[in-house]
Design an enzyme around this catalytic site. Structure first.
Site, PDB file in Angstrom:
ATOM      1  N   SER A  33      -6.845  -4.026  14.433  1.00 19.41           N
ATOM      2  CA  SER A  33      -6.306  -3.396  15.630  1.00 19.41           C
ATOM      3  C   SER A  33      -7.378  -2.994  16.633  1.00 19.41           C
ATOM      4  O   SER A  33      -7.216  -3.196  17.846  1.00 19.41           O
ATOM      5  CB  SER A  33      -5.481  -2.164  15.236  1.00 19.41           C
ATOM      6  OG  SER A  33      -6.289  -1.217  14.545  1.00 19.41           O
ATOM      7  N   ARG A  45      -3.633   3.033  12.772  1.00 15.07           N
ATOM      8  CA  ARG A  45      -3.135   4.270  12.177  1.00 15.07           C
ATOM      9  C   ARG A  45      -2.129   4.960  13.074  1.00 15.07           C
ATOM     10  O   ARG A  45      -1.227   5.653  12.607  1.00 15.07           O
ATOM     11  CB  ARG A  45      -4.310   5.168  11.806  1.00 15.07           C
ATOM     12  CG  ARG A  45      -5.075   4.580  10.622  1.00 15.07           C
ATOM     13  CD  ARG A  45      -6.341   5.295  10.267  1.00 15.07           C
ATOM     14  NE  ARG A  45      -6.983   4.608   9.149  1.00 15.07           N
ATOM     15  CZ  ARG A  45      -8.190   4.878   8.700  1.00 15.07           C
ATOM     16  NH1 ARG A  45      -8.898   5.849   9.273  1.00 15.07           N
ATOM     17  NH2 ARG A  45      -8.694   4.203   7.686  1.00 15.07           N
ATOM     18  N   LYS A  96     -11.929  -7.692   5.756  1.00 13.99           N
ATOM     19  CA  LYS A  96     -11.327  -6.845   6.799  1.00 13.99           C
ATOM     20  C   LYS A  96     -12.259  -5.674   7.076  1.00 13.99           C
ATOM     21  O   LYS A  96     -12.672  -5.009   6.132  1.00 13.99           O
ATOM     22  CB  LYS A  96      -9.966  -6.326   6.332  1.00 13.99           C
ATOM     23  CG  LYS A  96      -9.260  -5.417   7.324  1.00 13.99           C
ATOM     24  CD  LYS A  96      -7.969  -4.863   6.733  1.00 13.99           C
ATOM     25  CE  LYS A  96      -7.256  -3.962   7.753  1.00 13.99           C
ATOM     26  NZ  LYS A  96      -6.043  -3.346   7.186  1.00 13.99           N
ATOM     27  N   TYR A 146      -3.389  -9.983  15.898  1.00 17.11           N
ATOM     28  CA  TYR A 146      -2.387  -9.562  16.871  1.00 17.11           C
ATOM     29  C   TYR A 146      -2.418 -10.443  18.120  1.00 17.11           C
ATOM     30  O   TYR A 146      -1.510 -10.376  18.945  1.00 17.11           O
ATOM     31  CB  TYR A 146      -2.617  -8.098  17.262  1.00 17.11           C
ATOM     32  CG  TYR A 146      -2.614  -7.166  16.075  1.00 17.11           C
ATOM     33  CD1 TYR A 146      -1.419  -6.673  15.562  1.00 17.11           C
ATOM     34  CD2 TYR A 146      -3.805  -6.798  15.444  1.00 17.11           C
ATOM     35  CE1 TYR A 146      -1.409  -5.828  14.461  1.00 17.11           C
ATOM     36  CE2 TYR A 146      -3.804  -5.950  14.345  1.00 17.11           C
ATOM     37  CZ  TYR A 146      -2.608  -5.470  13.859  1.00 17.11           C
ATOM     38  OH  TYR A 146      -2.607  -4.638  12.751  1.00 17.11           O
ATOM     39  N   CYS A 162      -3.877   6.248   0.182  1.00 12.22           N
ATOM     40  CA  CYS A 162      -3.391   4.975  -0.351  1.00 12.22           C
ATOM     41  C   CYS A 162      -3.055   5.027  -1.838  1.00 12.22           C
ATOM     42  O   CYS A 162      -2.899   3.974  -2.476  1.00 12.22           O
ATOM     43  CB  CYS A 162      -4.428   3.881  -0.101  1.00 12.22           C
ATOM     44  SG  CYS A 162      -4.807   3.627   1.644  1.00 12.22           S
ATOM     45  N   LYS A 195     -12.530  -4.891   1.930  1.00 11.40           N
ATOM     46  CA  LYS A 195     -11.930  -4.061   2.961  1.00 11.40           C
ATOM     47  C   LYS A 195     -12.812  -2.837   3.161  1.00 11.40           C
ATOM     48  O   LYS A 195     -12.956  -2.010   2.255  1.00 11.40           O
ATOM     49  CB  LYS A 195     -10.520  -3.631   2.577  1.00 11.40           C
ATOM     50  CG  LYS A 195      -9.844  -2.744   3.637  1.00 11.40           C
ATOM     51  CD  LYS A 195      -8.452  -2.317   3.207  1.00 11.40           C
ATOM     52  CE  LYS A 195      -7.804  -1.415   4.242  1.00 11.40           C
ATOM     53  NZ  LYS A 195      -6.455  -0.973   3.835  1.00 11.40           N
ATOM     54  N   CYS A 224       0.859  -1.180   0.000  1.00 10.68           N
ATOM     55  CA  CYS A 224       0.000   0.000   0.000  1.00 10.68           C
ATOM     56  C   CYS A 224       0.895   1.229   0.000  1.00 10.68           C
ATOM     57  O   CYS A 224       2.118   1.132   0.098  1.00 10.68           O
ATOM     58  CB  CYS A 224      -0.947  -0.003   1.203  1.00 10.68           C
ATOM     59  SG  CYS A 224      -2.339   1.155   1.039  1.00 10.68           S
ATOM     60  N   ARG A 244     -11.077   7.766   3.669  1.00 15.57           N
ATOM     61  CA  ARG A 244     -10.825   6.792   2.599  1.00 15.57           C
ATOM     62  C   ARG A 244     -12.116   6.177   2.067  1.00 15.57           C
ATOM     63  O   ARG A 244     -12.104   5.108   1.477  1.00 15.57           O
ATOM     64  CB  ARG A 244      -9.877   5.710   3.125  1.00 15.57           C
ATOM     65  CG  ARG A 244      -8.512   6.279   3.475  1.00 15.57           C
ATOM     66  CD  ARG A 244      -7.589   5.270   4.109  1.00 15.57           C
ATOM     67  NE  ARG A 244      -6.288   5.911   4.357  1.00 15.57           N
ATOM     68  CZ  ARG A 244      -5.477   5.582   5.345  1.00 15.57           C
ATOM     69  NH1 ARG A 244      -5.817   4.636   6.194  1.00 15.57           N
ATOM     70  NH2 ARG A 244      -4.337   6.205   5.512  1.00 15.57           N
TER      71      ARG A 244
END
Length: 325
Positions: A270, A202, A245, A309, A127, A192, A117, A214
């Site tokens: 996240s 971010r 996502k 994560y 992006c 996404k 990206c 975005r």
């Protein structure tokens, strides 16, 4: 006579016997944030337990992951220099490219996926390439394809374009094929969404847009149909994996596309991670129980692979006998 479904839940042995959703450590991909510089191990304040790493320190994390049995990773890059064209994204000596070379040399057992990206590398945080305030789709494709090629030349096993420009999968596939990388898979961020769950990322990647948002290129969560078009387009253009996502708020989307003939990937993002961590630190939830319930929910919806994560924690809990698969 009424149905007694509880019969098959009356003991652990019975529950284990009839379960039909399973998890393996090989199902997980663990994200890593690579920062240009030296002696960097910086915890991300909004993502407890996650760090930015410089190449000279990341071996500490890779050694632990290897010992725990998590050997698939997703790399994000944080460069020192940013400009309107995101030139560090496709610099053959950029942070991701150098990290890939280091890992391949010193930890060859790892499978490396690289995020492709522009947002971490552009001075404006979008992006793609800008014309005023507009993100240009077709002009961006050559930069995305060049970035993917640069990652593969460095040794990346899989490239994962996350920009959501139309036609990016075809542009990458043609570029890789023309350069002899016909066997390198593409993990497409196909569905996404423009999501509020990305906030902590971010901060982690210094990738917030400097203006606007975005929503013109990431998907609208109020639309229940366009993900079919996105998935179909990516498949037709040569994608080898299809990703949804975020994950937990989009289990319906995961389930709807789970019958295709390609592996389905969910990105447990996240914000989803940080909410669990924050609630657990406050003693409001059972962290292990919640995390495993979330993982099984994604698998039950039809996911084959989970980017999360939580992967290192899960592997540690499993090794210590604190959770079972």
């Amino acid at each position: 006579m009424f149905t007694r479904t509880r019969r098959l839940r009356s003991s652990k042995a019975l529950r284990d016997m009839v379960r039909n959703v399973t998890i393996n450590l090989s199902d997980f991909i663990y994200p890593l944030f690579m920062e240009e510089g030296e002696n960097i191990k910086e915890e991300i304040s909004s993502m407890p337990g996650q760090y930015r790493w410089s190449i000279d320190r990341v071996g500490e994390e890779l050694t632990e992951l290897k010992e725990l049995g998590v050997t698939s990773i997703l790399l994000f890059g944080i460069p020192k220099h940013k400009d309107p064209l995101g030139s560090e994204a496709y610099n053959d000596k950029g942070i991701v490219q150098e990290a890939v070379r280091y890992i391949k040399k010193n930890f060859p057992e790892f499978l490396i996926v690289t995020d492709v990206c522009m947002c971490e590398y552009t001075s404006h945080g979008h992006c793609g390439i800008l014309d005023g305030c507009e993100v240009l789709n077709d002009e961006t494709l050559k930069y995305i394809a060049q970035t993917a090629l640069s990652h593969v030349k460095a040794g990346a096993d899989i490239v994962a374009p996350s920009d959501m420009m139309d036609g990016r999968i075809l542009a990458i596939r043609e570029t890789l094929d023309e350069n002899g990388y016909v066997n390198t898979p593409i993990m497409a961020y196909s569905a996404k969404y423009s999501s509020n769950y990305y906030g902590p990322f971010r901060e982690a990647a210094d990738s917030a847009p400097s203006f606007g948002d975005r929503k013109s290129y990431q998907m609208d969560y109020r639309n229940s149909k366009e993900y079919f078009r996105e998935v179909e387009a990516d498949m037709a253009e040569g994608a080898d994996f299809i990703m949804v996502k975020p994950a937990l708020a989009y289990l319906d989307v995961i389930n709807a596309v789970s019958n295709i003939d390609l592996p389905i990937v969910a990105y447990n993002v996240s914000g989803e991670y940080s909410m669990v961590k924050a609630a657990a630190q406050n003693g409001w939830i059972d962290e292990k129980g919640i995390v495993m319930e979330n993982m099984f929910a994604m698998k039950r919806a039809g996911v084959n692979i989970i980017i999360t994560y939580h992967a290192k924690d899960i592997a540690r809990w499993y090794k210590n006998g604190e959770v079972t698969f």
